[in-house]
Design a protein around this motif. Structure first.
Motif, PDB file in Angstrom:
ATOM      1  N   HIS A   1      -5.455  -4.570  -3.250  1.00  6.81           N
ATOM      2  CA  HIS A   1      -6.014  -3.434  -2.525  1.00  6.81           C
ATOM      3  C   HIS A   1      -7.290  -3.848  -1.779  1.00  6.81           C
TER       4      HIS A   1
ATOM      5  N   TYR B   1      -6.187  -5.832   1.170  1.00  5.94           N
ATOM      6  CA  TYR B   1      -5.657  -4.892   2.163  1.00  5.94           C
ATOM      7  C   TYR B   1      -6.790  -4.289   2.990  1.00  5.94           C
ATOM      8  N   GLU B   2      -7.838  -3.840   2.327  1.00  3.18           N
ATOM      9  CA  GLU B   2      -8.978  -3.241   3.037  1.00  3.18           C
ATOM     10  C   GLU B   2      -9.688  -4.270   3.918  1.00  3.18           C
TER      11      GLU B   2
ATOM     12  N   TYR C   1       0.839  -1.198   0.000  1.00  4.06           N
ATOM     13  CA  TYR C   1       0.000   0.000   0.000  1.00  4.06           C
ATOM     14  C   TYR C   1       0.880   1.255   0.000  1.00  4.06           C
TER      15      TYR C   1
END
Length: 80
Positions: free
Chosen positions: A57, A60-61, A43
């Motif tokens: 991504h 990651y969230e 990130y």
């Protein structure tokens, strides 16, 4: 990817438990097995372009917000 009406698209969650990392330190690992610290590093450096970047991504969230429980039932179905 987030769908405006239904949240995260089911196909994306399924891909997170089946798709493998194509390169790097975790090459060959299923995406959902990549540790959070590595996703944080990515990130900060910038996710790659395209589908892989979108998948990382999203992962990651999910991990950042403690939503890994969304992946567990899919993982069990995938690896029967």
């Amino acid at each position: 990817m987030i769908n405006q009406t239904n949240g995260i698209q089911p196909e994306i969650l399924t891909a997170l438990v089946t798709m493998r990392m194509p390169y790097g330190k975790y090459k060959g690992s299923v995406l959902c097995d990549i540790p959070e610290y590595y996703l944080v590093w990515m990130y900060q450096k910038g996710f790659p372009q395209g589908k892989l970047g979108m998948m990382l991504h999203t992962l990651y969230e999910i991990k950042l917000n403690g939503l890994e429980f969304l992946l567990k039932p899919l993982r069990k179905e995938t690896f029967r």
